[in-house]
Structures are given as structure tokens and as C-alpha cells.
Design an enzyme around this catalytic site. Structure first.
Site, mmCIF file in Angstrom:
data_model
loop_
_atom_site.group_PDB
_atom_site.id
_atom_site.type_symbol
_atom_site.label_atom_id
_atom_site.label_comp_id
_atom_site.label_asym_id
_atom_site.label_seq_id
_atom_site.Cartn_x
_atom_site.Cartn_y
_atom_site.Cartn_z
ATOM 1 N N LYS A 167 0.866 -1.187 0.000
ATOM 2 C CA LYS A 167 0.000 0.000 0.000
ATOM 3 C C LYS A 167 0.896 1.228 0.000
ATOM 4 O O LYS A 167 1.719 1.412 0.898
ATOM 5 C CB LYS A 167 -0.886 -0.017 1.238
ATOM 6 C CG LYS A 167 -1.822 1.186 1.312
ATOM 7 C CD LYS A 167 -2.715 1.086 2.536
ATOM 8 C CE LYS A 167 -3.657 2.281 2.629
ATOM 9 N NZ LYS A 167 -4.494 2.208 3.845
ATOM 10 N N LYS B 155 -2.291 -1.422 -3.760
ATOM 11 C CA LYS B 155 -3.134 -0.235 -3.689
ATOM 12 C C LYS B 155 -2.273 1.000 -3.761
ATOM 13 O O LYS B 155 -1.295 1.060 -3.014
ATOM 14 C CB LYS B 155 -3.915 -0.264 -2.372
ATOM 15 C CG LYS B 155 -4.856 0.909 -2.162
ATOM 16 C CD LYS B 155 -5.554 0.826 -0.817
ATOM 17 C CE LYS B 155 -6.523 2.011 -0.680
ATOM 18 N NZ LYS B 155 -7.161 2.076 0.624
HETATM 19 ZN ZN LIG Z 1 -5.643 3.546 8.271
#
Ligand SMILES: [Zn+2]
Length: 335
Positions: free
Chosen positions: A205, A258
Site C-alpha cells: 500500500k 493499492k
Molecule cells: Zn488507516
């Protein structure tokens, strides 16, 4: 895979296979299917509440009754799964709302599993929405500024995940990016006998500007500093593979990249390196850019949305998390 040379023009004419829709379908390499879609939903307390999120057209904060309505519509369109985010009434310095038995997400999970038992309910596991300061972990103030504490945060994340599983969540999805959280969550789930609850980890992420609109949706913008001490630097790819490897070792069943569109190389490398079920999260900024340009009449919303998702599939994503899931499901069914 290297493409061997198979001769050249005029023997080779690639256009031969593009002459008709049926021929193109016959040689089509990548498929978008409704069964691959996950719809993120935002729930907060109240009744008959649909609060529009300004920067995310078509996305709302929903009270539990309205959540059931939208989840039902998604299920009817064929979307197999939702990903739940909660907005609590109160925030504090230890994110109590994230792991209390009757937290907003825990209530919503129970309700959804009662009303729509077939629908997969995935819960986002993080603390930022429940923290007064908006960071994903516990914060220690110091002379040189605030520090996000890693190890003390793990216990709270594990409690949150277990409380979701206890409420009936089908999968838990930690998004905080603390080191060691997947192992901590797996251990706590197992300790509480949720050995069959899979973990979908937000393994790679990135600290991304594409999250901008989401922070309004989840009311989770940090009050100070940023998330660069725990989320990844956009410049790094090898590091993403190390992050994913660690999460798999710690027990992740599904790994996620992501955002999606600006990170297709990461999706590809993660899928080809590890071969695990891989999810791509088409984040708020990706959604909002398409919506905004389409509203201006500059692009074809449907065609661009499908093309972007197809790109994620081609890169190697098996699971597509998208705010457009219901539209996409209807489009794929020819609606
Ligand atoms: Zn968070």
C-alpha cells in the site's frame, strides 16, 4: 514470456484476427467477470441516512438500513463481495471504536450476514477512522514530533480483526501497513478459534495522492503529519515484493496492491512472483478522475472504467476492488 518470432509480413497479418467481433472474442486473452468484483461501502450510525461524498460522485456514507439496501442492489447485480469501512460517532486516542463489540462495523457485519448470508463481507481493519488524530497506529508525542508506534498498535489491530470475525466477517483486510500486523492478526484469530477466517492484506500500500477523496469519505485524514513513515514510497518496487513476501510468510491468504492504475507493474510482479490470489484496489482518486472527466463529456465513463479494470486484470489482478462495481456488473451483463 518471450514472444517468438513467427515470420513477417506479408505472411503475418495480425489484422486477420481482428476482422469481426466474433473473431476478436475468440482470441480474447483477458476476461472481466462479475465474480471478480468487490464493492467498498461506508457505514455510519443513524437511520435513512445517505450522505453524499462530494469528491466521490455516486458514493455515500450510509446508515445500516441504507447499507443493506445498497448491498442488496450489489448482490442482485451479481457482485459477490463488499468491503466495509466504518465511521464511528466518537474518536479517541486508542481507537476504541475499532474493536468494541458493538462498533459500527461489527453491527453492520451482523446485519449484512443476517440479511444477505450469501454476500461475502470483507472488513477493512485499521485504526485511522477511529483515532482522534487520524493516524493508522498509536501515536507518541516527542520532542522531534510525533511517532507512530508499531508494536503497541499490533494488539489493537488484532483485537479489531477478531471482533470483526466474531461478528461474522468472511474475510478481514488489514490496511494499516504496520510491520508484523498479519502475524499478530493471524495469531489472535487462531487463538479465538477463527482459524478459517482468511486475511486479505493490503500488502503493498503506497502513500498515494490518489487517496485524497477517500479521506472525506472515511473522515480519516491525519490531523498532523502524513503516512509516509508507514505506507510505501511510490518510487519503490523491489520493496513492494519484500512487503508482500513478509505478509505471505505471516499468513496472508490474499495480497493486495493499492492504488491500482499507477501501480500495474507492481500488480504484475506480485502475481508472477508469488502466484497468490492478488487484489487490486482502484482507489477513490482513480474513480473520481473518471467520474469528473465523464461529467464534462470528455471521456466515455463506461468504456474507460472497463478498460482500466481490464488493465488491472491483464497485469495479473484476480480481484478488483472498485467503487464502480455495481455499474460494472450491470454493464458486463449487458445492462
Ligand atoms: Zn488507516
Amino acid at each position: 514470456m518471450n514472444t517468438p518470432t513467427l515470420g513477417s509480413f506479408p505472411v503475418r497479418r495480425p489484422r486477420r484476427l481482428r476482422q469481426s467481433a466474433a473473431l476478436r472474442r475468440l482470441v480474447c486473452e483477458t476476461e472481466l467477470r462479475v465474480s471478480q468484483l468487490v464493492l467498498p461501502l461506508f457505514v455510519r450510525s443513524g437511520r435513512k441516512l445517505r450522505r453524499p461524498i462530494g469528491a466521490m460522485p455516486g458514493v455515500f456514507q450510509l446508515s445500516p438500513d441504507e447499507l443493506v439496501r445498497d448491498a442488496t442492489a450489489a448482490a442482485q447485480a451479481g457482485v459477490p463481495a463488499v468491503l466495509l469501512f466504518g465511521i464511528p460517532d466518537r474518536k479517541d486516542a486508542k481507537a476504541s471504536g475499532a474493536y468494541t463489540r458493538n462498533g459500527i462495523v461489527q453491527q453492520a457485519v451482523r446485519l449484512l450476514k443476517k440479511e444477505l448470508p450469501e454476500l461475502l463481507v470483507i472488513t477493512d481493519v485499521c485504526l485511522c477512522e477511529y483515532m482522534a488524530h487520524g493516524h493508522c497506529g498509536l501515536v507518541q508525542a516527542g520532542r522531534r514530533g510525533a511517532k507512530i508506534l508499531n508494536d503497541p498498535t499490533l494488539k489493537l489491530l488484532a483485537r479489531a480483526a477478531a471482533s470483526h470475525a466474531e461478528a461474522g466477517a468472511d474475510l478481514v483486510a488489514p490496511s494499516d501497513m504496520m510491520d508484523g500486523r498479519v502475524a499478530a492478526i493471524r495469531a489472535e484469530l487462531d487463538r479465538q478459534s477463527f482459524v478459517d477466517t482468511p486475511i486479505m492484506s493490503y500488502a503493498a500500500k503506497y502513500a498515494s495522492a490518489f487517496y485524497g477523496p477517500f479521506r472525506e469519505a472515511a473522515e480519516s485524514a491525519p490531523k498532523f503529519g502524513d503516512r509516509r513513515s508507514y505506507q510505501m514510497d511510490a518510487a519503490n518496487a523491489s520493496e513492494a515484493l519484500r512487503e508482500v513476501a513478509l505478509d505471505i510468510e505471516e499468513g496472508a491468504d490474499i495480497v493486495m496492491v493499492k492504488p491500482a492504475l499507477a501501480y500495474l507493474d507492481i500488480i504484475h510482479r506480485v502475481k508472477t512472483t508469488f502466484g497468490l490470489p492478488t487484489a487490486a484496489y482502484a482507489v477513490s482518486g482513480e474513480h473520481s478522475m473518471i467520474k469528473a472527466a465523464a461529467a464534462q463529456g470528455w471521456i466515455d465513463e463506461r468504456a474507460v472504467t472497463l478498460e482500466a479494470l481490464l488493465g488491472m486484470r491483464r497485469a495479473g489482478a484476480d480481484i478488483l476492488i472498485t467503487y464502480a462495481a455495481v455499474d460494472v456488473a450491470r454493464w458486463l451483463k449487458g445492462g
